[in-house]
Motif scaffolding. Structure first.
Motif, PDB file in Angstrom:
ATOM      1  N   ALA A  50      37.965  40.081  31.039  1.00  0.00           N
ATOM      2  CA  ALA A  50      38.854  38.731  31.166  1.00  0.00           C
ATOM      3  C   ALA A  50      40.261  39.250  32.645  1.00  0.00           C
ATOM      4  O   ALA A  50      40.139  40.063  32.778  1.00  0.00           O
ATOM      5  CB  ALA A  50      39.740  38.262  29.636  1.00  0.00           C
ATOM      6  N   GLY A  51      40.775  37.967  33.039  1.00  0.00           N
ATOM      7  CA  GLY A  51      41.548  37.990  34.133  1.00  0.00           C
ATOM      8  C   GLY A  51      41.306  38.595  35.207  1.00  0.00           C
ATOM      9  O   GLY A  51      41.608  38.812  36.127  1.00  0.00           O
ATOM     10  N   GLU A  52      39.888  38.953  35.766  1.00  0.00           N
ATOM     11  CA  GLU A  52      39.175  39.243  37.017  1.00  0.00           C
ATOM     12  C   GLU A  52      38.355  37.866  37.654  1.00  0.00           C
ATOM     13  O   GLU A  52      38.806  37.196  36.896  1.00  0.00           O
ATOM     14  CB  GLU A  52      38.174  40.203  36.595  1.00  0.00           C
ATOM     15  CG  GLU A  52      38.771  41.334  36.033  1.00  0.00           C
ATOM     16  CD  GLU A  52      37.290  42.910  35.926  1.00  0.00           C
ATOM     17  OE1 GLU A  52      38.296  44.240  36.669  1.00  0.00           O
ATOM     18  OE2 GLU A  52      36.320  42.592  35.916  1.00  0.00           O
ATOM     19  N   VAL A  53      38.703  38.258  38.954  1.00  0.00           N
ATOM     20  CA  VAL A  53      38.100  37.294  39.861  1.00  0.00           C
ATOM     21  C   VAL A  53      36.917  37.131  40.774  1.00  0.00           C
ATOM     22  O   VAL A  53      35.993  38.177  40.860  1.00  0.00           O
ATOM     23  CB  VAL A  53      38.942  37.398  41.491  1.00  0.00           C
ATOM     24  CG1 VAL A  53      38.402  36.079  42.240  1.00  0.00           C
ATOM     25  CG2 VAL A  53      40.763  36.906  40.802  1.00  0.00           C
ATOM     26  N   GLY A  80      29.952  23.591  52.994  1.00  0.00           N
ATOM     27  CA  GLY A  80      29.341  23.706  54.005  1.00  0.00           C
ATOM     28  C   GLY A  80      29.722  25.834  54.041  1.00  0.00           C
ATOM     29  O   GLY A  80      28.565  26.133  55.031  1.00  0.00           O
ATOM     30  N   GLU A  81      30.850  26.059  54.463  1.00  0.00           N
ATOM     31  CA  GLU A  81      31.496  27.242  54.365  1.00  0.00           C
ATOM     32  C   GLU A  81      32.793  28.176  54.130  1.00  0.00           C
ATOM     33  O   GLU A  81      33.240  26.782  53.820  1.00  0.00           O
ATOM     34  CB  GLU A  81      31.142  27.780  55.893  1.00  0.00           C
ATOM     35  CG  GLU A  81      31.897  27.074  56.626  1.00  0.00           C
ATOM     36  CD  GLU A  81      32.139  26.547  58.255  1.00  0.00           C
ATOM     37  OE1 GLU A  81      32.667  26.695  58.873  1.00  0.00           O
ATOM     38  OE2 GLU A  81      30.759  27.663  58.518  1.00  0.00           O
ATOM     39  N   GLY A  82      33.398  28.970  54.031  1.00  0.00           N
ATOM     40  CA  GLY A  82      34.077  29.615  53.095  1.00  0.00           C
ATOM     41  C   GLY A  82      34.079  30.082  52.449  1.00  0.00           C
ATOM     42  O   GLY A  82      32.833  30.859  52.117  1.00  0.00           O
ATOM     43  N   VAL A  83      35.127  30.569  51.303  1.00  0.00           N
ATOM     44  CA  VAL A  83      34.896  31.368  49.648  1.00  0.00           C
ATOM     45  C   VAL A  83      35.567  29.935  48.838  1.00  0.00           C
ATOM     46  O   VAL A  83      36.554  29.411  49.433  1.00  0.00           O
ATOM     47  CB  VAL A  83      35.799  32.513  49.834  1.00  0.00           C
ATOM     48  CG1 VAL A  83      35.175  33.604  50.874  1.00  0.00           C
ATOM     49  CG2 VAL A  83      37.023  32.515  50.649  1.00  0.00           C
ATOM     50  N   PHE A  84      35.168  30.790  47.743  1.00  0.00           N
ATOM     51  CA  PHE A  84      35.773  30.181  46.344  1.00  0.00           C
ATOM     52  C   PHE A  84      36.033  31.348  45.682  1.00  0.00           C
ATOM     53  O   PHE A  84      34.680  31.778  45.404  1.00  0.00           O
ATOM     54  CB  PHE A  84      34.851  28.895  46.125  1.00  0.00           C
ATOM     55  CG  PHE A  84      35.274  28.244  44.415  1.00  0.00           C
ATOM     56  CD1 PHE A  84      36.128  27.749  44.733  1.00  0.00           C
ATOM     57  CD2 PHE A  84      33.946  28.318  43.967  1.00  0.00           C
ATOM     58  CE1 PHE A  84      36.968  26.428  43.525  1.00  0.00           C
ATOM     59  CE2 PHE A  84      34.295  27.826  42.630  1.00  0.00           C
ATOM     60  CZ  PHE A  84      35.681  27.424  42.168  1.00  0.00           C
ATOM     61  N   ASP A  85      36.952  30.782  44.739  1.00  0.00           N
ATOM     62  CA  ASP A  85      37.493  32.012  43.953  1.00  0.00           C
ATOM     63  C   ASP A  85      38.047  31.242  42.796  1.00  0.00           C
ATOM     64  O   ASP A  85      38.600  30.519  42.523  1.00  0.00           O
ATOM     65  CB  ASP A  85      38.428  32.909  44.218  1.00  0.00           C
ATOM     66  CG  ASP A  85      38.237  33.372  46.041  1.00  0.00           C
ATOM     67  OD1 ASP A  85      39.389  33.464  46.465  1.00  0.00           O
ATOM     68  OD2 ASP A  85      36.945  34.192  45.991  1.00  0.00           O
ATOM     69  N   VAL A  86      37.525  31.765  41.696  1.00  0.00           N
ATOM     70  CA  VAL A  86      37.864  31.901  39.902  1.00  0.00           C
ATOM     71  C   VAL A  86      38.197  33.225  39.359  1.00  0.00           C
ATOM     72  O   VAL A  86      37.500  33.984  38.980  1.00  0.00           O
ATOM     73  CB  VAL A  86      36.656  30.737  39.674  1.00  0.00           C
ATOM     74  CG1 VAL A  86      37.447  30.653  38.450  1.00  0.00           C
ATOM     75  CG2 VAL A  86      36.715  29.508  40.110  1.00  0.00           C
ATOM     76  N   GLU A  87      39.614  33.102  38.877  1.00  0.00           N
ATOM     77  CA  GLU A  87      39.919  33.712  37.630  1.00  0.00           C
ATOM     78  C   GLU A  87      39.357  33.664  36.397  1.00  0.00           C
ATOM     79  O   GLU A  87      40.130  32.407  36.416  1.00  0.00           O
ATOM     80  CB  GLU A  87      41.586  34.570  38.476  1.00  0.00           C
ATOM     81  CG  GLU A  87      42.174  35.069  37.276  1.00  0.00           C
ATOM     82  CD  GLU A  87      43.587  35.445  37.729  1.00  0.00           C
ATOM     83  OE1 GLU A  87      44.072  35.058  38.480  1.00  0.00           O
ATOM     84  OE2 GLU A  87      43.908  35.649  36.700  1.00  0.00           O
ATOM     85  N   PHE A  88      38.951  34.544  35.754  1.00  0.00           N
ATOM     86  CA  PHE A  88      38.319  33.545  34.768  1.00  0.00           C
ATOM     87  C   PHE A  88      39.091  34.095  33.463  1.00  0.00           C
ATOM     88  O   PHE A  88      39.139  36.277  33.494  1.00  0.00           O
ATOM     89  CB  PHE A  88      36.714  34.259  34.179  1.00  0.00           C
ATOM     90  CG  PHE A  88      36.095  33.612  35.451  1.00  0.00           C
ATOM     91  CD1 PHE A  88      35.617  32.416  34.840  1.00  0.00           C
ATOM     92  CD2 PHE A  88      35.599  33.765  36.140  1.00  0.00           C
ATOM     93  CE1 PHE A  88      34.727  31.009  35.304  1.00  0.00           C
ATOM     94  CE2 PHE A  88      35.229  33.085  37.217  1.00  0.00           C
ATOM     95  CZ  PHE A  88      34.296  32.344  36.940  1.00  0.00           C
ATOM     96  N   ASP A  89      39.964  34.002  32.739  1.00  0.00           N
ATOM     97  CA  ASP A  89      41.043  34.074  31.799  1.00  0.00           C
ATOM     98  C   ASP A  89      40.652  34.495  30.379  1.00  0.00           C
ATOM     99  O   ASP A  89      41.143  35.155  29.502  1.00  0.00           O
ATOM    100  CB  ASP A  89      41.979  33.560  31.696  1.00  0.00           C
ATOM    101  CG  ASP A  89      43.158  33.640  33.179  1.00  0.00           C
ATOM    102  OD1 ASP A  89      43.559  32.680  33.203  1.00  0.00           O
ATOM    103  OD2 ASP A  89      42.901  34.333  33.749  1.00  0.00           O
TER     104      ASP A  89
END
Length: 112
Positions: A50-53, A80-89
């Motif tokens: 929890a709290g990490e990306v 189609g390109e790039g990055v997607f980040d999610v921080e999970f709490d």
């Protein structure tokens, strides 16, 4: 949950709204990276605290994909390109799929 999408073709950072706490895009380096290539998520399952990306990297020769949580908790939009980040709490299991290629599935397991 904080989310951030960075398109590789433009220096644009988009903070996706929804259940993200205030304060800006996902913080810190990713604890896990999921590569999107060859019409699959690799690895298909990642485990973080929890709290990490978690970061998804769109690297499938410009082929469009979509990282979308089954419960709607996060959504990369179709890119189609790039990055997607999610921080999970919150601890739990977050299943997701590509809406364009529904056989592409994955899970994020969040522990305490």
């Amino acid at each position: 949950m904080r989310r951030r999408l960075v398109a590789a073709t433009a220096p644009l950072v988009v903070l996706l709204t929804g259940c993200a706490p205030a304060g800006g895009p996902a913080a810190g380096p990713p604890a896990a990276v999921v590569e999107i290539r060859d019409l699959q998520f690799t690895p298909a399952t990642v485990t973080v605290h929890a709290g990490e990306v978690v970061e998804w990297r769109f690297d499938d020769d410009g082929l469009y994909h979509h990282v979308q949580a089954d419960d709607g908790a996060f959504d990369s939009e179709i890119v189609g390109e790039g990055v997607f980040d999610v921080e999970f709490d919150e601890p739990g299991t977050y299943d997701y799929a590509c809406s364009i290629h529904p056989y592409m599935t994955g899970s994020v397991v969040v522990t305490d």
